[in-house]
Enzyme design. Sequence first.
Site, PDB file in Angstrom:
ATOM      1  N   ASP A 132      -3.332  -3.574   8.353  1.00 58.75           N
ATOM      2  CA  ASP A 132      -3.537  -2.776   6.883  1.00 58.75           C
ATOM      3  C   ASP A 132      -4.186  -3.902   6.400  1.00 58.75           C
ATOM      4  OD1 ASP A 132      -0.925  -1.071   7.413  1.00 58.75           O
ATOM      5  OD2 ASP A 132       0.018  -2.398   6.953  1.00 58.75           O
ATOM      6  N   MET A 133      -4.443  -3.512   5.045  1.00 57.02           N
ATOM      7  CA  MET A 133      -5.568  -4.603   4.559  1.00 57.02           C
ATOM      8  C   MET A 133      -5.041  -4.580   3.474  1.00 57.02           C
ATOM      9  SD  MET A 133      -8.519  -5.938   4.412  1.00 57.02           S
ATOM     10  CE  MET A 133      -9.725  -5.641   5.139  1.00 57.02           C
ATOM     11  N   ARG A 182      -9.796   3.094   8.365  1.00 62.08           N
ATOM     12  CA  ARG A 182      -8.682   3.863   8.320  1.00 62.08           C
ATOM     13  C   ARG A 182      -8.891   3.355   6.779  1.00 62.08           C
ATOM     14  NH1 ARG A 182      -3.284   1.680   7.958  1.00 62.08           N
ATOM     15  NH2 ARG A 182      -2.851   2.464   9.647  1.00 62.08           N
ATOM     16  N   GLY A 186      -6.603   2.673  -1.466  1.00 61.73           N
ATOM     17  CA  GLY A 186      -6.945   0.380  -2.451  1.00 61.73           C
ATOM     18  C   GLY A 186      -5.270   0.485  -3.138  1.00 61.73           C
ATOM     19  N   ALA A 187      -4.148  -0.011  -2.819  1.00 63.39           N
ATOM     20  CA  ALA A 187      -2.900  -0.501  -3.111  1.00 63.39           C
ATOM     21  C   ALA A 187      -2.976  -1.395  -4.423  1.00 63.39           C
ATOM     22  CB  ALA A 187      -2.482   0.470  -1.987  1.00 63.39           C
ATOM     23  N   THR A 224      -5.760   9.325   2.722  1.00 63.47           N
ATOM     24  CA  THR A 224      -5.293   9.731   1.691  1.00 63.47           C
ATOM     25  C   THR A 224      -4.438  10.858   1.418  1.00 63.47           C
ATOM     26  OG1 THR A 224      -6.273  10.373  -0.766  1.00 63.47           O
ATOM     27  CG2 THR A 224      -7.865  11.366   1.483  1.00 63.47           C
ATOM     28  N   HIS A 225      -3.424  11.088   0.404  1.00 65.61           N
ATOM     29  CA  HIS A 225      -2.781  12.668  -0.164  1.00 65.61           C
ATOM     30  C   HIS A 225      -3.473  13.607  -1.192  1.00 65.61           C
ATOM     31  CE1 HIS A 225      -0.652   8.878   0.564  1.00 65.61           C
ATOM     32  NE2 HIS A 225       0.055   9.869   2.145  1.00 65.61           N
ATOM     33  N   ARG A 287       4.598   1.965  -3.774  1.00 64.47           N
ATOM     34  CA  ARG A 287       4.514   4.064  -4.435  1.00 64.47           C
ATOM     35  C   ARG A 287       4.854   3.662  -5.150  1.00 64.47           C
ATOM     36  NH1 ARG A 287       3.047   1.969  -0.083  1.00 64.47           N
ATOM     37  NH2 ARG A 287       0.937   2.553  -1.010  1.00 64.47           N
TER      38      ARG A 287
HETATM   39  C1  LIG Z   1      -2.054   5.950   6.758  1.00 62.17           C
HETATM   40  C2  LIG Z   1      -2.105   4.866   5.262  1.00 62.17           C
HETATM   41  C3  LIG Z   1      -2.747   4.142   5.298  1.00 62.17           C
HETATM   42  C4  LIG Z   1      -2.610   2.617   3.960  1.00 62.17           C
HETATM   43  N1  LIG Z   1      -2.739   1.012   4.441  1.00 62.17           N
HETATM   44  C5  LIG Z   1      -3.046   0.162   3.494  1.00 62.17           C
HETATM   45  C6  LIG Z   1      -3.596  -0.586   3.530  1.00 62.17           C
HETATM   46  O1  LIG Z   1      -3.711  -1.285   4.196  1.00 62.17           O
HETATM   47  N2  LIG Z   1      -3.993  -2.102   2.209  1.00 62.17           N
HETATM   48  C7  LIG Z   1      -4.391  -0.366   1.148  1.00 62.17           C
HETATM   49  O2  LIG Z   1      -4.073  -1.534  -0.411  1.00 62.17           O
HETATM   50  N3  LIG Z   1      -3.757   0.629   0.635  1.00 62.17           N
HETATM   51  C8  LIG Z   1      -3.415   1.455   1.883  1.00 62.17           C
HETATM   52  N4  LIG Z   1      -2.413   2.352   1.783  1.00 62.17           N
HETATM   53  C9  LIG Z   1      -2.577   3.195   0.847  1.00 62.17           C
HETATM   54  C10 LIG Z   1      -3.642   3.866  -0.481  1.00 62.17           C
HETATM   55  O3  LIG Z   1      -4.795   2.501  -0.881  1.00 62.17           O
HETATM   56  C11 LIG Z   1      -3.123   4.381  -1.687  1.00 62.17           C
HETATM   57  O4  LIG Z   1      -3.012   3.771  -2.829  1.00 62.17           O
HETATM   58  C12 LIG Z   1      -2.443   5.801  -1.234  1.00 62.17           C
HETATM   59  O5  LIG Z   1      -2.642   6.472  -0.302  1.00 62.17           O
HETATM   60  C13 LIG Z   1      -2.497   6.291  -2.638  1.00 62.17           C
HETATM   61  O6  LIG Z   1      -4.314   7.248  -2.757  1.00 62.17           O
HETATM   62  P1  LIG Z   1      -3.754   8.809  -2.461  1.00 62.17           P
HETATM   63  O7  LIG Z   1      -5.502   8.516  -1.651  1.00 62.17           O
HETATM   64  O8  LIG Z   1      -3.501   8.745  -1.534  1.00 62.17           O
HETATM   65  O9  LIG Z   1      -4.668   8.961  -4.111  1.00 62.17           O
HETATM   66  P2  LIG Z   1      -3.731   8.831  -5.568  1.00 62.17           P
HETATM   67  O10 LIG Z   1      -5.594   9.836  -6.336  1.00 62.17           O
HETATM   68  O11 LIG Z   1      -3.480   8.073  -5.611  1.00 62.17           O
HETATM   69  O12 LIG Z   1      -3.197  10.821  -5.026  1.00 62.17           O
HETATM   70  C14 LIG Z   1      -3.073  12.010  -4.988  1.00 62.17           C
HETATM   71  C15 LIG Z   1      -2.248  12.507  -4.664  1.00 62.17           C
HETATM   72  O13 LIG Z   1      -1.485  11.910  -3.279  1.00 62.17           O
HETATM   73  C16 LIG Z   1      -0.187  12.423  -4.233  1.00 62.17           C
HETATM   74  N5  LIG Z   1       0.251  10.916  -4.044  1.00 62.17           N
HETATM   75  C17 LIG Z   1      -0.428   9.832  -3.499  1.00 62.17           C
HETATM   76  N6  LIG Z   1       1.001   9.017  -3.579  1.00 62.17           N
HETATM   77  C18 LIG Z   1       1.858   9.138  -3.754  1.00 62.17           C
HETATM   78  C19 LIG Z   1       3.237   8.384  -3.829  1.00 62.17           C
HETATM   79  N7  LIG Z   1       3.447   7.253  -3.605  1.00 62.17           N
HETATM   80  N8  LIG Z   1       3.640   9.193  -4.071  1.00 62.17           N
HETATM   81  C20 LIG Z   1       3.324  11.090  -4.447  1.00 62.17           C
HETATM   82  N9  LIG Z   1       3.240  11.308  -3.632  1.00 62.17           N
HETATM   83  C21 LIG Z   1       2.259  11.043  -3.787  1.00 62.17           C
HETATM   84  C22 LIG Z   1       0.064  12.880  -5.429  1.00 62.17           C
HETATM   85  O14 LIG Z   1       0.766  14.548  -4.771  1.00 62.17           O
HETATM   86  C23 LIG Z   1      -0.860  12.531  -5.962  1.00 62.17           C
HETATM   87  O15 LIG Z   1      -1.629  13.188  -6.470  1.00 62.17           O
HETATM   88  C24 LIG Z   1      -2.311   3.831   2.782  1.00 62.17           C
HETATM   89  C25 LIG Z   1      -1.836   5.142   2.429  1.00 62.17           C
HETATM   90  C26 LIG Z   1      -2.112   5.671   3.244  1.00 62.17           C
HETATM   91  C27 LIG Z   1      -1.828   7.151   3.677  1.00 62.17           C
END
Ligand SMILES: Cc1cc2nc3c(=O)[nH]c(=O)nc-3n(C[C@H](O)[C@H](O)[C@H](O)COP(=O)(O)OP(=O)(O)OC[C@H]3O[C@@H](n4cnc5c(N)ncnc54)[C@H](O)[C@@H]3O)c2cc1C
Length: 306
Positions: A132-133, A182, A186-187, A224-225, A287
């Site tokens: 993970d980052m 991956r 970024g979170a 990404t979602h 989240r």
């Molecule tokens: C497999 C995986 C591993 C990850 N590992 C890391 C890591 O190592 N380091 C790190 O900094 N980040 C990590 N992340 C988190 C990532 O950085 C984002 O913060 C997170 O995925 C939300 O971004 P998004 O691309 O989904 O886009 P967003 O623009 O945030 O979301 C797009 C759409 O997805 C849905 N969605 C997104 N998040 C949520 C939620 N929490 N609850 C409900 N619906 C949601 C909603 O419909 C939203 O409109 C990881 C994410 C995934 C999927």
Amino acid sequence: MLRSVLLAASRSPRIERLATHAPVARSVVRRFVAGVTAADALRAAGELVAQGLTVTLAYLGEDARDPEQAAAARDEYLRLVAALTEAQLTPVAELSLKLSALGLRLDEQLAYDHAAAVCAAATAAGTAVTLDMEDHTVTDAICEIHTKLRQDHPDTGITLQAYLRRTEADCRDLADPGARVRLCKGAYAEPESVAYQTRLEVDKSYVRCLNILMAGEGYPMLATHDPRLIAIGEDRARWFDRSPEELEFQMLYGVRPAEQLRLAEEGYPVRVYVPYGTQWYAYLMRRLAERPANLAFLGRALRSRT
Ligand SMILES: Cc1cc2nc3c(=O)[nH]c(=O)nc-3n(C[C@H](O)[C@H](O)[C@H](O)COP(=O)(O)OP(=O)(O)OC[C@H]3O[C@@H](n4cnc5c(N)ncnc54)[C@H](O)[C@@H]3O)c2cc1C
């Protein structure tokens, strides 16, 4: 603004103590966290695998405060690999590791040694680890340890965050054959000096990084979602002539499960990140920060208990 408040709260031990003892927590946590024990995680993994998905299991916890905590996290991962092997869930189940849980902020060599032990166990079990980052203060250290781990365990993956200005360059460095990257947005809360601040800038960076990884010779894992980025990922797969098995989509446990199944039905490998353990607080706060609507979910849970 709300995002910054929640991310600041994710680092507060005081709020963590309050939240983890609140009775409301359990129902909210359950949506995003598979359970407390490895057995809970294995059960969730088995259900997802039965639906045609793959998984990566993550033992929750970060920022080990002493070497004993770091060793305990390593031991949990070693037990987890044994349990996955026993349940015949390898190679469909991989592992996701936070190096700070393995002692990165105490001693980089210690974190490397623990990660190497987990990677060795994963390799022996026929599966792999992705790092993970975490926040930008440890990006260099995580990249360095990843490079060292790949010498003995070439399948070891790394997460890169599109919001960091450096990530396009990191993607270029990691587009070599066999590299498993991956890509996520970024979170964490990051300063402007190192990270793009607007959604638009982050999304544009994600697409630039995606193009580099898709044009390269590695194995891109699109975490990404975001429906627009998923559509662009599918488009680039066609453009760069990658068959569905030459990349994968990744999503978090409890987020957009119908989309996970849709992509799997289209033939893409889809990996679900399945977290478990008692140290869920910081993970849950990130989240909530990602999607303000999740706060309404929290509010409903609170009201139902008053
Ligand atoms: C497999 C995986 C591993 C990850 N590992 C890391 C890591 O190592 N380091 C790190 O900094 N980040 C990590 N992340 C988190 C990532 O950085 C984002 O913060 C997170 O995925 C939300 O971004 P998004 O691309 O989904 O886009 P967003 O623009 O945030 O979301 C797009 C759409 O997805 C849905 N969605 C997104 N998040 C949520 C939620 N929490 N609850 C409900 N619906 C949601 C909603 O419909 C939203 O409109 C990881 C994410 C995934 C999927």
